[in-house]
Each structure stands twice: as C-alpha cells, then as structure tokens.
Design an enzyme around this catalytic site. Structure first.
Site, PDB file in Angstrom:
ATOM      1  N   LYS A 148       3.495  -1.246  -2.308  1.00 17.22           N
ATOM      2  CA  LYS A 148       2.389  -1.999  -1.686  1.00 17.22           C
ATOM      3  C   LYS A 148       1.039  -1.420  -2.109  1.00 17.22           C
ATOM      4  O   LYS A 148       0.134  -2.157  -2.480  1.00 17.22           O
ATOM      5  CB  LYS A 148       2.520  -1.917  -0.156  1.00 17.22           C
ATOM      6  CG  LYS A 148       1.280  -2.380   0.588  1.00 17.22           C
ATOM      7  CD  LYS A 148       1.428  -2.253   2.085  1.00 17.22           C
ATOM      8  CE  LYS A 148       1.039  -0.905   2.643  1.00 17.22           C
ATOM      9  NZ  LYS A 148      -0.404  -0.658   2.781  1.00 17.22           N
ATOM     10  N   ASN A 149       0.920  -0.099  -2.052  1.00  9.05           N
ATOM     11  CA  ASN A 149      -0.382   0.523  -2.301  1.00  9.05           C
ATOM     12  C   ASN A 149      -0.777   0.489  -3.774  1.00  9.05           C
ATOM     13  O   ASN A 149      -1.926   0.797  -4.118  1.00  9.05           O
ATOM     14  CB  ASN A 149      -0.402   1.968  -1.789  1.00  9.05           C
ATOM     15  CG  ASN A 149      -0.487   2.021  -0.271  1.00  9.05           C
ATOM     16  OD1 ASN A 149      -0.622   0.994   0.381  1.00  9.05           O
ATOM     17  ND2 ASN A 149      -0.391   3.218   0.290  1.00  9.05           N
ATOM     18  N   CYS A 198      -9.552   1.867  13.306  1.00 10.46           N
ATOM     19  CA  CYS A 198      -8.221   1.931  12.725  1.00 10.46           C
ATOM     20  C   CYS A 198      -7.430   2.919  13.555  1.00 10.46           C
ATOM     21  O   CYS A 198      -7.974   3.912  14.017  1.00 10.46           O
ATOM     22  CB  CYS A 198      -8.309   2.416  11.288  1.00 10.46           C
ATOM     23  SG  CYS A 198      -6.731   2.838  10.592  1.00 10.46           S
ATOM     24  N   ARG A 226     -11.680   6.724   9.421  1.00 13.67           N
ATOM     25  CA  ARG A 226     -11.575   6.144   8.080  1.00 13.67           C
ATOM     26  C   ARG A 226     -12.856   5.466   7.602  1.00 13.67           C
ATOM     27  O   ARG A 226     -12.916   4.249   7.445  1.00 13.67           O
ATOM     28  CB  ARG A 226     -10.392   5.178   8.004  1.00 13.67           C
ATOM     29  CG  ARG A 226      -9.074   5.871   8.250  1.00 13.67           C
ATOM     30  CD  ARG A 226      -7.910   4.951   8.113  1.00 13.67           C
ATOM     31  NE  ARG A 226      -7.404   4.874   6.753  1.00 13.67           N
ATOM     32  CZ  ARG A 226      -6.316   4.194   6.408  1.00 13.67           C
ATOM     33  NH1 ARG A 226      -5.652   3.536   7.319  1.00 13.67           N
ATOM     34  NH2 ARG A 226      -5.895   4.180   5.170  1.00 13.67           N
ATOM     35  N   ASP A 266       1.594   9.543   4.197  1.00 10.67           N
ATOM     36  CA  ASP A 266       2.363   8.340   4.535  1.00 10.67           C
ATOM     37  C   ASP A 266       3.850   8.631   4.773  1.00 10.67           C
ATOM     38  O   ASP A 266       4.606   7.716   5.108  1.00 10.67           O
ATOM     39  CB  ASP A 266       2.206   7.284   3.435  1.00 10.67           C
ATOM     40  CG  ASP A 266       0.841   6.614   3.483  1.00 10.67           C
ATOM     41  OD1 ASP A 266       0.100   6.832   4.453  1.00 10.67           O
ATOM     42  OD2 ASP A 266       0.521   5.855   2.537  1.00 10.67           O
ATOM     43  N   ARG A 320       3.954  -5.206   7.633  1.00 10.24           N
ATOM     44  CA  ARG A 320       2.846  -5.029   6.697  1.00 10.24           C
ATOM     45  C   ARG A 320       3.297  -4.240   5.476  1.00 10.24           C
ATOM     46  O   ARG A 320       2.733  -4.418   4.393  1.00 10.24           O
ATOM     47  CB  ARG A 320       1.696  -4.257   7.365  1.00 10.24           C
ATOM     48  CG  ARG A 320       0.927  -5.061   8.384  1.00 10.24           C
ATOM     49  CD  ARG A 320      -0.286  -4.289   8.823  1.00 10.24           C
ATOM     50  NE  ARG A 320      -0.985  -3.762   7.660  1.00 10.24           N
ATOM     51  CZ  ARG A 320      -1.785  -2.709   7.669  1.00 10.24           C
ATOM     52  NH1 ARG A 320      -1.997  -2.059   8.794  1.00 10.24           N
ATOM     53  NH2 ARG A 320      -2.371  -2.291   6.576  1.00 10.24           N
TER      54      ARG A 320
HETATM   55  C1  UD1 Z   1      -4.743   5.072   0.996  1.00  9.35           C
HETATM   56  C2  UD1 Z   1      -3.450   4.380   1.324  1.00  9.35           C
HETATM   57  C3  UD1 Z   1      -2.884   4.910   2.627  1.00  9.35           C
HETATM   58  C4  UD1 Z   1      -2.759   6.430   2.567  1.00  9.35           C
HETATM   59  C5  UD1 Z   1      -4.074   7.074   2.126  1.00  9.35           C
HETATM   60  C6  UD1 Z   1      -3.959   8.565   1.894  1.00  9.35           C
HETATM   61  C7  UD1 Z   1      -3.705   2.199   0.326  1.00  9.35           C
HETATM   62  C8  UD1 Z   1      -3.891   0.740   0.525  1.00  9.35           C
HETATM   63  N1  UD1 Z   1      -3.685   2.961   1.419  1.00  9.35           N
HETATM   64  O1  UD1 Z   1      -5.655   4.764   2.037  1.00  9.35           O
HETATM   65  O2  UD1 Z   1      -1.596   4.324   2.834  1.00  9.35           O
HETATM   66  O3  UD1 Z   1      -2.401   6.918   3.835  1.00  9.35           O
HETATM   67  O4  UD1 Z   1      -4.528   6.479   0.905  1.00  9.35           O
HETATM   68  O5  UD1 Z   1      -2.983   8.852   0.943  1.00  9.35           O
HETATM   69  O6  UD1 Z   1      -3.548   2.659  -0.769  1.00  9.35           O
HETATM   70  N2  UD1 Z   1     -12.516   9.018   3.594  1.00  9.35           N
HETATM   71  C9  UD1 Z   1     -13.842   9.251   3.867  1.00  9.35           C
HETATM   72  N3  UD1 Z   1     -14.780   8.413   3.319  1.00  9.35           N
HETATM   73  C10 UD1 Z   1     -14.424   7.362   2.513  1.00  9.35           C
HETATM   74  C11 UD1 Z   1     -13.064   7.150   2.227  1.00  9.35           C
HETATM   75  C12 UD1 Z   1     -12.128   8.004   2.795  1.00  9.35           C
HETATM   76  O7  UD1 Z   1     -14.190  10.181   4.596  1.00  9.35           O
HETATM   77  O8  UD1 Z   1     -15.328   6.649   2.043  1.00  9.35           O
HETATM   78  C13 UD1 Z   1     -11.493   9.922   4.196  1.00  9.35           C
HETATM   79  C14 UD1 Z   1     -10.509   9.188   5.069  1.00  9.35           C
HETATM   80  O9  UD1 Z   1     -11.005   9.014   6.385  1.00  9.35           O
HETATM   81  C15 UD1 Z   1      -9.316  10.133   5.019  1.00  9.35           C
HETATM   82  C16 UD1 Z   1      -9.377  10.668   3.587  1.00  9.35           C
HETATM   83  O10 UD1 Z   1     -10.720  10.458   3.147  1.00  9.35           O
HETATM   84  O11 UD1 Z   1      -9.511  11.192   5.908  1.00  9.35           O
HETATM   85  C17 UD1 Z   1      -8.425  10.002   2.622  1.00  9.35           C
HETATM   86  O12 UD1 Z   1      -8.570   8.608   2.700  1.00  9.35           O
HETATM   87  P1  UD1 Z   1      -8.285   7.644   1.472  1.00  9.35           P
HETATM   88  O13 UD1 Z   1      -7.577   8.410   0.414  1.00  9.35           O
HETATM   89  O14 UD1 Z   1      -9.539   6.943   1.107  1.00  9.35           O
HETATM   90  O15 UD1 Z   1      -7.282   6.597   2.114  1.00  9.35           O
HETATM   91  P2  UD1 Z   1      -7.219   5.041   1.853  1.00  9.35           P
HETATM   92  O16 UD1 Z   1      -7.590   4.727   0.443  1.00  9.35           O
HETATM   93  O17 UD1 Z   1      -7.919   4.327   2.942  1.00  9.35           O
END
Ligand code: UD1
Length: 426
Positions: free
Chosen positions: A22-23, A124, A129, A313, A405
């Site tokens: 999915k990701n 969320c 996030r 995950d 999902r």
């Molecule tokens: C993706 C995955 C999710 C997985 C996560 C971490 C998808 C669709 N989802 O989510 O299943 O759990 O990676 O492996 O691929 N952060 C910030 N600022 C930002 C963006 C992120 O502070 O602008 C923080 C987040 O709150 C979190 C960390 O960085 O603490 C990692 O998040 P991120 O890797 O961005 O996760 P997602 O891409 O949302």
C-alpha cells in the site's frame, strides 16, 4: 459497521500470498500526475486507501482504468493512470482527512501546474503528524506556501527550482513529496538525510523509468535531475513488507507452518532478526519464505527506527506476539508519540503491558482470553487480530474499516490457513 469475529486456538497452516505494498502504491499513483503519458502499475493491492487515492486523483483530472492482475499468484489490480490534463489543483478536506497520504499531491501539483491548494490532514490517532518538513522542503525549491482556512495554499509562479535540502528528521512522506516535485523542477535537487524505505526505492525506480535521472537510490542522499518531458512507463509494486511481517507474526503466534508466497526477507531484515531472536524460524523458499516455530517464544527488546531499523508499522503486531512470550520484552516507539493505543485493548484480552513514556514493558502471560476490542488505527487493529488468533474463546474486533484501509482480504487469507474467522456485516 462491519466487525470481525475470531475464535482463537487454531494453528495457521498452508500458504498466504503477499499483496503489493500500500505504502508504495499510493505515491506511485500520485507520480502519474507528473506526466501527460500513461503510467501502468501492476500488483496494486485492493484496499480502501487505494480507492480513496483513485477518487482524489480522478478529481484532479487523472483518467484511471483498472484491470484484474495477470500474475497467477497475486490478486492485485493493474491500474493505468493518465494525467494528460490536470483539471483541478485543489485536494479537498473531505478526501485528505480520510487519508494522510493525500498530501503527496502537493509537490506534484506545484511542479506541474505552479499552484496547489491542499487541505491540511488534521488530527490522527497516532500522534500530531505535522507536515512542516514537506512545506520547508518545497519552500527551499522556491515555493510560496501559506496556510489559509485549513489549507496549504502553494504557488510557484516561476516554477520550482532544484535545491539542496537536508531533512532535519527522516520522513517517508516528505521525501516522496520532494522527490516528485524535483522530477519536474528546473535543475538538480539533492535530498540529504532522505528516507530509504523500500517504498522510496520503488518510487525512485519508477520515476527513473518515467525518464527522471536519479542517483543514490537506496542511500540517504538522493540526487534528482528535473526532466522536461516524461515517458510512458510500466512498474510493478514491491511486495508489502508490513503485510509480510504481520503474517509471519500471526503464524508464529499460533505455532503454525505457513509459506508466505512473494514475501521478501531482504525487505525486512531488522524484523526478521528480531523474530529469529524470539524463536521464530524463517527459511527461504523458491516462492518466498516459510515460517515455523521450533519451540516457545522468548521475550525480545524492540526499538522502532527509520528503515533499515525495525518498522513502526510492525510495532503493535510485535507487541501482540510478545504478550505470549516467555519473559519480558521492552518495546520502544521512537517514530510516533502516541502509538500505543492498542495497549488497553490488548489488556482487555489479558495481556500484561505497562507503558512508561515511549517504552512499553510486556510481560508474557500463559493465556489470552477473547474479548470485544476496538481497532484504533490500521496496524493496531491487526495486532488485535493476531492476539485473537491465540486467545481462548471469541474476540470481536470493532471498527474494522481501519483494517480494510491496509490489509487486503485479511479474513480470507487467514481462513484459508485454517483460522476460525468471519466478517459480521453491518
Ligand atoms: C509513512 C507511512 C506510515 C509509516 C510512516 C513511518 C505511508 C503512506 N505511510 O507515513 O505507514 O508509519 O511512514 O514509517 O507511506 N514528521 C514531522 N514533520 C513532517 C513529516 C513528518 O515532524 O513534515 C514526523 C512525523 O510526525 C513522525 C516522523 O516524522 O514522527 C515520521 O513520519 P513520516 O516518515 O513522514 O511518516 P508518513 O510519511 O506520514
């Protein structure tokens, strides 16, 4: 709302075919908007999140055709996406709030159309996030971004320019957003401290097939040359390492014997190492790998980290497994601050878990008992299913839409291996 009922106590035996990730599929679908030529994606899983992404892209003007997958083992779909004309640069709240990955359209729309209005994803269940890194990275490439009425309002009147950007924190989504923006930006973009999850590699390889020169694939520094014109391309979605790890844990929980067809141990080395230390046996086969258990389970310590570390995950599923291990296990979550929502639900089934800040101490118990439990997010919900497979009596899992999902035909896959599981409609 649908529920899933599981009666525990059956060993899982047989084979389970792993779906496409999915990701990986979600960002790959978004990448189709970079190009006016078709992008064909094979092995796309059939999931609620994929349907949500189809809906989002269609309202931006992408034409999408779906056909059944041709691979005999996989039940995935082949999607052909053609972004010949973008008709809207707005990603509305109604869709974005359902699925956070919708924010990935921001970089693509800015790069292609010079403007975008994308809803902020909002609350969320697994922590704040934020999207600050997505915004900071795009600003470094010349975008002007304001927040107005709950939307990110972005403009790049002169187009995006290649830039060097170092992520202050590793983010999968922000890396993907910037990779796609860089694909159409003027000049070279260097992304340092980039995420290097297998799903990022999959996106990079697909962008390369579409005609975007990228180097450093699989490392923490990606160098991307902006392209003028992209080509039609075909790409097969990488197998889902999270689904693979989840089923490996489910099999181990029931002391079963299952071949995970299409499962790739090389995509989950940290998790595989942890599982082996806990007493799980995994052997490569021609089609994937086989999971068994020689003896009992032992408690092991786990800390979630960006790839190649142990994935967040799989944290909830690992905790479910550890509830039945001999000894204690310390599970530390370093990626998301409130990702222990499954703990009180596991406790309802008799698990002994104490949370101290970002760590949870799990003391193995001799028996879990079935209960009514509530899914709170995607991975938490499947951890409750794993616990239920080994619990005495019936467990009813509520709010199954979280599972839908991200897990394709979960109950069918488990039932085919002998689990006593059924979906209760309505
Ligand atoms: C993706 C995955 C999710 C997985 C996560 C971490 C998808 C669709 N989802 O989510 O299943 O759990 O990676 O492996 O691929 N952060 C910030 N600022 C930002 C963006 C992120 O502070 O602008 C923080 C987040 O709150 C979190 C960390 O960085 O603490 C990692 O998040 P991120 O890797 O961005 O996760 P997602 O891409 O949302």
């Amino acid at each position: 709302m649908d529920r899933i009922r599981i009666r525990g106590g059956r060993q899982l035996k047989g084979e389970i075919t792993v779906s496409g990730a999915k990701n990986a599929a979600l960002p790959l679908m978004v990448a189709s908007m970079l190009s006016d030529k078709p992008l064909t994606l094979k092995n796309v899983p059939r999931l609620a999140d994929i349907s949500t992404m189809i809906q989002l892209l269609q309202q931006h003007g992408v034409e999408i055709q779906a056909a059944p997958g041709e691979n005999g083992h996989s039940h995935g779909t082949t999607l052909t996406l053609c972004g010949s004309k973008i008709t809207s640069t707005v990603a509305p709240y109604d869709i974005v709030r359902k699925m956070r990955a919708s924010v990935l359209v921001l970089g693509v729309l800015l790069a292609r159309e010079g403007e975008a209005r994308v809803s902020l994803p909002g609350g969320c269940a697994i922590g704040a996030r934020p999207v600050d890194l997505h915004i900071a990275g795009l600003r470094a490439m010349g975008a002007e971004i304001d927040i107005d009425g709950g939307y990110m309002v972005a403009r790049a009147p002169k187009g995006l320019k290649g830039a060097r950007y170092t992520f202050p924190k590793v983010s999968v989504g922000a890396t993907e957003n910037l990779m796609m923006a860089a694909a159409l930006a003027k000049g070279t973009t260097v992304l340092a401290n980039a995420a290097r999850e297998p799903e990022i590699i999959d996106l990079a390889e697909c962008l390369a097939k579409m005609g975007v020169p990228i180097t450093g694939i699989g490392t923490e520094t990606l160098t991307i040359e902006g392209a003028q014109q992209l080509k039609a391309a075909t790409h097969t979605v990488v197998p889902d390492r999270i689904e693979t790890g989840t089923y490996a844990m489910a099999v181990a929980m029931t002391a079963g014997d299952v071949e995970l067809v299409g499962g790739r141990l090389d995509l989950m080395e940290a998790a595989a190492q942890t599982l082996r230390a806990a007493g799980v046996v995994m052997e490569k086969t021609n089609r994937g790998f086989r999971v068994t258990r020689a003896n009992g389970l032992h408690g092991v310590d786990v800390m979630t980290e960006p790839y190649p570390g142990f994935p967040t995950d799989l944290q909830a599923q690992m905790m479910a497994l550890m509830t039945r291990a001999e000894g204690a296990s310390m599970i530390t979550e370093t990626i998301f601050e409130s990702r222990f929502m499954h703990v009180p639900e596991l406790a309802r089934m008799g698990a002994n878990v104490v949370v101290h800040g970002e760590s949870a101490l799990v003391r193995g118990v001799p028996k879990l008992r079935g209960a009514d439990v509530m899914a709170t997010d995607l991975r938490a919900s499947v951890s409750l299913a794993i616990a239920a497979l080994a619990a005495e009596g019936d467990t009813t899992l509520h709010r199954v839409y979280h599972l839908d999902r991200g897990f394709e035909r979960l109950e069918e896959k488990l039932a085919a291996c002998g689990a006593d599981i059924e979906r209760l409609k309505g």
